[in-house]
Design a protein around this motif. Structure first.
Motif: not given
Lengths: 367, 300
Positions: B280-281, A122-124, A126, B233, B44, B277, B284, A120
């Motif tokens: 995603i953040v 790595a994803l963030a 990236f 992603f 990736f 971004l 999470l 996770y």
């Protein structure tokens, strides 16, 4: 095993002093014997050495994957470029400031990163790496957008009898040397041991009273400081900056440098910096020589990818690990076949990537 | 009154085209989830593999003058084979390695595939013709592009195929078992390693569809899939990275949100990637398991 290795290596010993002396001689020799382009390239090597030193602390020692350290370089680069180009601040002053601003950003990224681990994170990061260029382009009235910012080329101060390239070379390597020392000391200190403990097993580290959140955030902050300084130096060296320099490629080449040099090794970043700067150039030269498949048409990406795969398979500890292995093999050869003499085990540099690989996965144990 | 109607209409149009781009993200997200479930790693290189497959389709259509449908099917088969070969040749030696190693391996593949595509096809932007007409049809007062409807339809077919494969075939069952309980499956005679290779093949095939769907919208070039990968992603994380259904729903949500951000925020086009971004953040931080994932438990 890693912890004891770090304990021993925290004391200065011949194995540290000798390579340091060689490095010093080589460092002063390079600008005297190379042409201006090569000197310039070696100045770039120092820039990457600084950035990779920081990434190595973060990924190699504290075990947090970052694909986004290019973003911190962007903060450093734009701090310097904006201060120099818009306000006329002397560039030398902007270097530490860039580092501090990037470090602040690093701590801010480090706090949410606390809750993300492994894939996770790595994803963030990236996503962070990909976001830099469009954000810089979006605020173009502030950053200058696509056109970028030009800086006056840095001339040698105090009437030193050096060419511009030579001055940049010495500036960058001086900063790299100054920043190498604290990195080296950190690794051998309480902080470094805490990072390695976290990397090798978070639960065990907590049980030993290590504050995970403090040390992980600290690692992000310090790593970002190094990246910020590197970004600032890069802006000074290139005397030009634009958003496209901070693409995913930059963040990837930092990680490639860290891995190829050797994650969790002290000298790895120096080797990594050399590879990251010179391999693309050599790949292009090789394409000019028509070496067939060896040259990959001058596409360094292919060369980097294959190098990564080969190293990860045969030598996960990178070039530094290989060099360490060769050195130990040579010592054993010189001492004859009488088996490892005492003191031999002290020579062993920590090779965390290898030790990490031998860890038993918890779910494998349970079945 | 008229103004309000046109505002609503343009909003509805944005939502529809958002669903269409969301369908593309969903296919790539599904590919990512297939590999994540099988080996706990985010691939990736998934976007680059899809890009490479799209270039293959481009060559089949422009150089070999195959009809689109034939090239489409052929590309999917080639992508499947390519995925299996990549797994056997480059990923298998690292089976059971720590996450960092696997991430670096997929990043190495990313570099290699990207460089190879640049070497073979160059970095000049190419147009990839859409199989769908550029007309619009009016559905309930809203103009909807046939292109958008086509993309949604193709994605639905792909999803239906993948789901029925996993639900109704023995091989699909074996693959699910190998992903969820590798040890027990091995004891029951499932070749788990071979299942991994099949998983990579399947993911590459599904990814290839997303590449061929996105190429007519953006131009075809070796870097075209990088933003798509990021959005995929985001979709996978939003849906719960272990959940195929979640990844599809996540894809649609991300697609619609991005379409609205791109239209209604000032400078929105530049802010699409940073917005990915943020998604995603935020997911999470506030709901790490995503909408449909299970909470991660760890035995100490």
């Amino acid at each position: 095993m890693t912890a004891t290795g770090a304990l021993n290596s925290s004391r200065l010993r011949a194995s540290t002093i000798f390579p340091a002396l060689v490095a010093l001689v080589v460092l002063f020799g390079i600008p005297l014997t190379t042409d201006s382009f090569q000197t310039f390239q070696f100045a770039n090597v120092a820039v990457f050495v600084v950035a990779i030193l920081g990434l190595n602390l973060l990924t190699g020692y504290s075990g947090q994957i970052s694909l986004g350290n290019g973003a911190f370089m962007a903060i450093g680069g734009y701090t310097t470029a904006l201060l120099v180009a818009r306000l006329g601040v002397p560039y030398a002053l902007t270097i530490p400031l860039s580092g501090l601003l990037a470090a602040a950003a690093g701590v801010m990224i480090g706090i949410p990163a606390l809750r993300l681990r492994g894939i996770y994170l790595a994803l963030a990061t990236f996503a962070l790496a990909l976001a830099v260029t469009p954000v810089l382009n979006n605020f173009d009235s502030f950053t200058g957008g696509h056109a970028g910012l030009n800086l006056n080329p840095a001339a040698p101060p105090f009437g030193l009898d050096l060419s511009n390239e030579q001055w940049l070379y010495f500036l960058c390597w001086a900063v790299a040397a100054i920043l190498f020392l604290p990195a080296r000391l950190l690794i051998g200190s309480r902080t470094g041991r805490a990072w390695m403990a976290i990397r090798d097993g978070e639960t065990a580290a907590t049980a030993n009273g290590i504050s995970i959140s403090f040390y992980k955030t600290l690692a992000f902050g310090i790593s970002a400081f190094y990246a910020g300084v590197a970004g600032s130096l890069q802006a000074v060296v290139l005397a030009y900056i634009n958003p496209d320099s901070y693409s995913l490629t930059l963040s990837l080449s930092l990680l490639i440098g860290a891995v190829v040099g050797g994650l969790g090794s002290v000298w790895g970043p120096v080797l990594g910096g050399l590879v990251v700067v010179w391999l693309p150039y050599l790949a292009e030269r090789a394409a000019g020589l028509h070496l067939g498949p060896l040259s990959f048409g001058g596409k360094p990406d292919i060369g980097f990818g294959i190098l990564l795969l080969v190293l990860m398979y045969f030598a996960p500890a990178g070039l530094a690990g290989l060099a360490g292995r060769a050195w130990r093999w040579y010592r054993r050869l010189r001492r004859g076949s009488g088996g490892p003499a005492d003191g031999e085990s002290e020579m062993v540099e920590p090779e965390p990537v290898e030790t990490a690989e031998r860890q038993v996965e918890p779910d494998q144990m349970s079945t | 009154m008229l103004l309000a109607a046109s505002v609503i209409q343009s909003f509805a149009q944005q939502v529809v085209s958002g669903v269409a781009s969301g369908a593309i993200y969903a296919s790539l997200a599904l590919a990512l989830v297939l590999i994540y479930r099988a080996m706990d790693v985010a691939n990736f290189a998934q976007g680059e593999m899809a890009m490479f497959a799209t270039f293959v389709a481009y060559t089949l259509i422009t150089q070999f003058h195959l009809p689109y449908l034939l090239a489409f099917v052929l590309t999917i088969l080639l992508a499947f084979a390519g995925g299996v070969i990549v797994e056997r040749a480059f990923v298998r030696p690292f089976e059971g390695a720590p996450v960092l190693t696997l991430v670096i391996v997929t990043l190495a593949l990313f570099s290699i595939v990207n460089g190879l595509a640049g070497l073979i096809w160059g970095y000049v932007f190419k147009t990839f013709d859409s199989p769908f007409p550029a007309r619009s049809v009016q559905v309930g007062g809203v103009f909807v592009g046939i292109q958008d409807l086509g993309v949604i339809a193709v994605t639905l077919v792909v999803l239906a195929v993948v789901f029925s494969f996993f639900r109704y075939t023995r091989l699909g069952l074996a693959m699910r078992a190998a992903a969820l309980y590798p040890e027990s499956s091995r004891l029951l005679g499932v070749r788990t390693s071979r299942m991994l290779a099949l998983g990579w093949g399947l993911a590459a095939a599904v990814g290839a569809v997303s590449g061929m769907m996105v190429a007519p919208i953006v131009f075809l070039d070796p870097n075209m899939m990088q933003p798509v990968l990021l959005f995929a992603f985001a979709a996978a994380v939003l849906g719960g990275i272990e959940s195929p259904v979640g990844s599809v729903i996540g894809g649609v949500i991300v697609g619609v949100l991005l379409a609205l951000v791109g239209t209604y925020l000032p400078g929105g086009q530049n802010l699409r990637i940073p917005f990915g971004l943020i998604v995603i953040v935020a997911v999470l931080l506030f709901r790490p398991a995503g909408l449909f994932g299970r909470r991660e438990m760890k035995r100490v």
